[in-house]
Design an enzyme around this catalytic site. Structure first.
Site, short mmCIF file in Angstrom:
data_model
loop_
_atom_site.label_atom_id
_atom_site.label_comp_id
_atom_site.label_asym_id
_atom_site.label_seq_id
_atom_site.Cartn_x
_atom_site.Cartn_y
_atom_site.Cartn_z
N CYS A 422 0.80 -1.19 0.12
CA CYS A 422 0.03 -0.06 -0.05
C CYS A 422 1.05 1.34 0.08
O CYS A 422 1.33 1.69 -0.86
CB CYS A 422 -1.08 -0.05 0.95
N HIS A 553 -3.80 -4.61 0.23
CA HIS A 553 -3.11 -5.27 1.41
C HIS A 553 -3.11 -6.74 1.21
O HIS A 553 -3.99 -7.33 2.00
CB HIS A 553 -3.79 -4.87 2.76
N GLU A 555 -1.80 -8.73 2.80
CA GLU A 555 -1.36 -9.40 4.28
C GLU A 555 -2.82 -9.89 4.80
O GLU A 555 -2.63 -11.01 5.47
CB GLU A 555 -0.46 -8.72 5.12
N1 GLN Z 1 -1.87 6.76 3.07
C1 GLN Z 1 -1.96 6.25 1.84
C2 GLN Z 1 -3.47 6.26 1.29
O1 GLN Z 1 -4.09 6.66 2.06
C3 GLN Z 1 -1.73 4.60 2.14
C4 GLN Z 1 -2.52 3.90 2.82
C5 GLN Z 1 -2.05 2.52 3.51
O2 GLN Z 1 -0.86 2.13 3.33
N2 GLN Z 1 -3.10 1.78 4.01
O3 GLN Z 1 -3.65 6.10 0.31
#
Ligand code: GLN
Length: 577
Positions: A422, A553, A555
């Site tokens: 992410c 994600h 994970e």
């Molecule tokens: N801060 C970034 C976004 O909002 C990544 C979010 C994250 O890593 N879950 O897009």
């Protein structure tokens, strides 16, 4: 009940006289209709493994062939866990539905090897909000609304979780500890369910038996007091899971049994162990599954834990002294909590790493590196040379970001396998834009909206939400499909072109820059089905052993019995070097 296999005694009754058959049929019919509930409540103190106990009860009952769903009840007033800082409360786990929950939901899914439903999570905030909103809309027809309506709504939610999953048994973990005034309503609702369906509800208390250093003896009094406290709510524990540093001996079991009015065989000793994944096997050794199903008036069934035991064997093989140790640096920013390293913020990442390592028979040694240290002392970044692989997990906001970008540059230049999750993918794109395309001010709108190269930008619908101060449950959340391009590292990992993964973000790779970034060599190997959103960025195998980031994600979908293919591919790349 969905499980209607004929048991031995049922077979016998088929040959018996007619009235017996009718009786048996009636019995099966009533069993078919009644859903079973197991309420797990904590005693003495928190942090002793109530979530793992709950998950493990789910695992052993599922191994008996019942369909299980597990539900978490969190007493806090937040409507979901999405607005909580991970250094306060640990990881925010995201479900397929997009609901942002407590990390325990992740354990349940991992132990059950299945995705759960949004109905499997409830907070006080959710319940109160629903009841109050309904009252404001005249949904109660002008009646006076009080705490009973809250209790009834909780009962409805316990029941709808079972219905949604079409399961046989719901295991409910009530957050907090008995005696907390915050969780009283949830226990009260469970009491009412037991009153209405005495044969369908059991209570399990997860208690703690301290061995104070100075005394050197295991003490049972706190457990006795916790049971008494539970009794004062009109609820009696059917089982006690006695957590302690050491096994609970017969003498103490008898003492608790006598004082607490719980049969001695229903007191299960649960000493500390190395791996949480051994807990179901230990419970099964004590026949806990059999005892619980008997208490729920369910027929006897054989337990089949072959799959789970295979996984446990892989774990112990990977932990052997002779197996290779793979050093992974997890570089992030949510690690400081006072004087402690707070790895709770990344539970799913840690587990995902371990599952793939176990699968390949290697030991993963994780080190937590704080990216802010690389900003304070730039020379420190060279320490990353000692690692076999680097992971940058998800995150928000701007602290520690320059240190993370430096980390990714170091991994790219030194050809150390890198996996970005992410934010770790967004920062990979920024690093590439700055150092390969030469756009020195490349950035994300989350940090510098004035940059002339906003390679990561806010999604238009997200901007409206933020402008209106609408922060809760408003990101791109939950499972979305993506298309994988053949011939890429991602395709090699997944072995298919259509995938579905869980998301939690507001920002995206900016479509305005995609073509230029692509022509500079970065491959977008995964895209949303309409081709507009970049889901995976990677460097081809001939340029780097593994340099890949995902907007989602992965994970959250890694499971002990089904490790995530991208984590496994990351490890394979490390082992090939
Ligand atoms: N801060 C970034 C976004 O909002 C990544 C979010 C994250 O890593 N879950 O897009």
């Amino acid at each position: 009940m969905t499980n209607t296999k004929t048991t031995k005694s049922e077979k016998k009754s088929k040959g018996g006289i007619k009235s017996d058959k009718n009786k048996t049929d009636k019995k099966i019919k009533s069993e078919k209709n009644s859903h079973k509930y197991i309420f797990v409540i904590g005693g003495v103190m928190s942090g002793v493994g109530k979530g793992i106990t709950t998950s493990s009860i789910g695992t052993i009952l599922e191994a008996k062939g019942y369909k299980i769903n597990i539900m978490k009840v969190d007493p806090y007033l937040n409507v979901d866990a999405g607005t909580m800082n991970p250094t306060e409360h640990g990881e925010v786990f995201v479900m397929n539905s997009g609901l942002e929950t407590d990390q325990d939901m992740g354990n349940y899914e991992r132990f059950l090897n299945r995705s759960l439903e949004k109905e499997d999570y409830m907070t006080s905030g959710m319940v109160y909000k629903y009841v109050i909103d309904k009252e404001r809309a005249l949904g109660f027809g002008g009646r006076c609304i009080d705490a009973d309506n809250i209790r009834d709504e909780i009962v409805t939610r316990y029941e709808s979780s079972a219905k949604k999953n079409q399961s046989d048994i719901t295991v409910v973990e009530i957050g907090g500890t008995v005696g907390d005034y915050q969780n009283v309503m949830f226990i009260e609702a469970a009491r009412v369910m037991k009153l209405r369906h005495p044969r369908d509800v059991v209570f399990v208390m997860v208690s703690y038996m301290p061995i104070p250093n100075k005394i050197g003896e295991m003490k049972s009094k706190p457990t006795q007091n916790a049971i008494k406290q539970l009794n004062s709510y009109g609820v009696h524990a059917d089982f006690i899971i006695a957590r302690s540093e050491l096994p609970v001996d017969k003498k103490r079991k008898e003492k608790i049994a006598f004082a607490c009015n719980v049969p001695v065989e229903n007191i299960i000793s649960a000493p500390d162990i190395d791996s949480i994944y051994d807990v179901p096997v230990n419970f099964e050794k004590d026949q806990l599954g059999e005892m619980i199903t008997r208490a729920l008036s369910l027929p006897h069934k054989i337990t089949n834990m072959r799959g789970w035991k295979g996984f446990i064997t892989n774990v112990s093989k990977a932990k052997e002294v002779s197996s290779r140790e793979v050093k992974i640096a997890v570089v992030g920013k949510y690690f400081d909590s006072g004087d402690f390293v707070f790895s709770d913020a990344y539970v799913s990442v840690i587990e995902a790493i371990k599952f793939s390592a176990y699968k390949l028979g290697v030991k993963a040694k994780l080190s937590w590196l704080n990216s802010k240290d690389f900003e304070k002392d730039p020379k420190k970044i060279n320490e990353l040379k000692e690692y076999d692989g680097i992971i940058v997990p998800g995150g928000f906001g701007n602290s520690g970001i320059e240190g993370l970008i430096k980390t990714i540059e170091f991994a790219r230049v030194n050809k150390i396998p890198y996996f970005g999750l992410c934010y770790g993918m967004q920062l990979l794109v920024i690093e590439y834009a700055r150092n390969i395309l030469g756009w020195k001010d490349a950035n994300t709108a989350e940090i510098n909206p004035d940059s002339s190269h906003l390679v990561i930008d806010i999604m238009p619908d997200q901007k409206i939400k933020l402008d209106n101060g609408h922060y809760g449950a408003s990101m791109r959340l939950g499972a979305y499909g993506a298309i994988i391009e053949k011939g890429t590292v991602a395709y090699k990992a997944y072995g298919k072109t259509e995938i579905s993964e869980r998301h939690r973000h507001r920002y995206e790779v900016n479509p305005l820059f995609v073509d230029e970034i692509k022509s500079a060599g970065l491959v977008f190997s995964g895209k949303s089905p309409n081709g507009k959103l970049m889901e995976i960025a990677e460097l081809p195998k001939d340029k780097h052993p593994f340099f890949l980031g995902t907007q989602f994600h992965p994970e959250f979908l890694a499971r002990p019995l089904d490790p995530h293919p991208l984590f496994t591919e990351f490890f394979k790349a490390i082992l090939e070097l």
